[in-house]
Design an enzyme around this catalytic site. Sequence first.
Site, PDB file in Angstrom:
ATOM      1  N   GLU A 123       0.816  -1.098   0.074  1.00 46.26           N
ATOM      2  CA  GLU A 123      -0.180   0.012   0.076  1.00 46.26           C
ATOM      3  C   GLU A 123       0.908   1.139   0.059  1.00 46.26           C
ATOM      4  O   GLU A 123       0.280   2.515  -0.568  1.00 46.26           O
ATOM      5  CB  GLU A 123      -0.908  -0.037   1.195  1.00 46.26           C
ATOM      6  N   HIS A 128      -5.602 -11.506   2.225  1.00 43.15           N
ATOM      7  CA  HIS A 128      -4.236 -10.957   2.978  1.00 43.15           C
ATOM      8  C   HIS A 128      -4.098 -11.146   4.307  1.00 43.15           C
ATOM      9  O   HIS A 128      -3.288 -11.300   4.949  1.00 43.15           O
ATOM     10  CB  HIS A 128      -4.086  -9.504   2.650  1.00 43.15           C
TER      11      HIS A 128
END
Lengths: 246, 572
Positions: B254, B350
């Site tokens: 991210e 995830h």
Amino acid sequence: MAEAVLAVFRGTREGGTPVDYRVPIAPGMVVLDALHYIQGHLAPDLAVRWNCKAGRCGSCSAEVNGRPRLTCKTRLDSLPTDKTITVAPMKTFPLIKDLVTDVSWNYQVNKKIPAFSPRPGTDWKMSQADVDRAQEFRKCIECFLCQDVCHVLRDHQKQEHYAGPRFFVRVAGLEMHPLDNLSRIKSIKDQMGIGFCNITKCCTEVCPESIHITDNAIIPLKERVVDQFYDPLVWIARKFRRSGGT
Amino acid sequence: MNEKYETHEHDVLIIGAGGAGLRAAVEALNQGASVGVVCKSLLGKAHTVMAEGGIAAAMANVDAGDNWRTHFCDTMRGGKFLNNWRMAQLHAQEAPDRVRELEQWGALFDRTESGDIMQRAFGGHSFKRLCHVGDRTGLEMIRTLQDRGVSMGIDVYMECTVTRLLKDGDRIAGAFGYWREQGRFVLFKAKSIVIATGGIGKAWKITSNSWEYTGDGMALAYEAGAELMDMEFVQFHPTGMVWPPGVQGILVTEAVRGEGGILRNRLGERFMEKYDPKKMELSTRDVVARSIYTEVREGRGTEHGGAYLDISHKPADYVKRKLPGMYHQFKELADVDITSGPMEVGPTCHYVMGGIRVDAESTQASIPGLFAAGEAAAGLHGANRLGGNSLSDLLVFGRRAGAAAAKHAKETATPTLDAAQVEEAAREILAPFERRDGEGPYEIHRELENTLQSLVGIYRNEEDLNRALTEIERLNERASRVRVEGSRLFNPGWHLARDLKSMLTVAECVTRCALARKESRGAHSRLDFPEYDAAWGKKNNIIVRDGAGMTLRQIPVREMPEELQQLLADQK
């Protein structure tokens, strides 16, 4: 579908031999994918270590076509797939089974390295420029490929007297930490045997993290050893101090 | 019995050697306990090394306005208020000290101009909050904790799998396991056990998780009678690699978006403008994952069924310095130079927000002497976890677990191991060698991965979930007859046969909880119930073993005290 043939070492300490496996090639496939295919379809008990499959954990080390590599980062299309691809365990460490070796010696060596010891009363301010140097060493993922390729360990079995490139990298990270207050130079010379390294740079060549092991870790540490123990002026000064009867 | 099996005795046994397990070990050692750490891999290889972006802690080094209150509010909002508020509060308050501690143990974070720990922006965080080291923060963290533990003389049992928790009456007495290398059995006698085994992602086909992530800790706790909570909340990270096939699912941090990366569809549209015009690419992970999924489903996906993620507008040197791992990952595995062109990305399984139900202060589970921390525990993240809150979770609750486990051990008499439980565990683990027929574990695992991927994914509905349950039942039946070839010497087929059992247990938990929650909230999206439901917003799902079956019930979400409610109202 195109196929690759992998000759994977199968065996234990009692003996073994490479076994050929035919694996269908998918785009972008890496050697570890091929090993997983073999496990899942041809040889369920093929022993392989792996974890992240992204080049970040350093578990899947082996010798591919004779070269120490991470199998998760070795693409089949980077190898000549018209010929058999050999996959063998790291030679420097005692074999357990197939591609899995006993790397516990590394953990024993690691235990002997004195830990980070900050300066008393430090304010924990560091500039990025000062941190850069040690950060390079902290990229190490402990794949032990440098240990595998190092001839001092691989060919001369100096494990008793020599710590190997991985641990010079670790010590360099500590010695060059801007706030560390301990000198490990004597132990680098005496216990870790840095003098055995004759700078062939094999370790640097195989490092998957592109750490400049020889140039940035080992040579500066060797220089520090020389400065502290072999500098003629320091040596004479020490003699004088000693003969001065203090 | 002690003559029959290799036996080790500790005050505190920690299962798992990632961030939470190692932090717990360091703390328990600090408290003077004798500590053993068991892990399935070599020390230092746990999945924490894959954490890339950073550790969320309101240190206010970059944005002076940050403080624990804002971090608390961000975490609660990200979790859609299903979080255990007390965990969210402790986490926000204690994270900065836990980061400073790492630095004092030798971690080298990236620096600000003034020489402090650098912090970066991340989805759902109001301020620049993630302390980081390029895109390899997890490696820095695990190495620091590993070195700290080693220097304190930690006992680590590497490449060892625990297959059963042993009890003395109602309380924890120890654990049974086997050495992966030689296949020999091993017994641990312990007054306290900390589960720090991480998540469950290996039960899905497309995942960022390693082989270790098979839900062992949750399954062990469940088998021992502990409660699991909120298992329906499985986080699909918006950005995994999608091409080539071999790398599908590998995490794209991210931090790419944190550093200014832009998402576009095949038509070149910056589609986050439609889904979250305010936060755009830095919206929470549940929103971004659904947005990418929707773009692809509606025909605006990239060539390989993903979205474009572009950071090439930033200077090449900057990208290589801040995202070196991503630069090399794409260059070496996908032939893409991210400094000059976009990456192709799509959602990947995830993280699981659910897990073992624990007490906020002590991390104790519903069995005396059993503790859980990190991804294996539930509560902190509610319905959706913010990026960066996992590493801080490991540190804050790892430390709390270590302290509470050591305290419990001090106050408890040595338990007795029950020979019958041990023999039953040994029989179970050896059974696959003795079967003449039955199939190997690999195909069953593949089918489980496909089932969860297609039926228990980002979007769910009742029909799919019911089909998944039927499928899981069928796979359970096949797994009960699984057969392995070869010897006990480092035999991955045998290891998978055991891990499969854990995966099937957690898969059933996830599916049952997902069926029950008839609303969409955070990472749980029901096509047949697309809206929030106020009543469900006040309930946590609890699963507990009842004989051979699972019992599901709901409990009210813990009520927040007035001042924290006020805080959330004020910070709107």
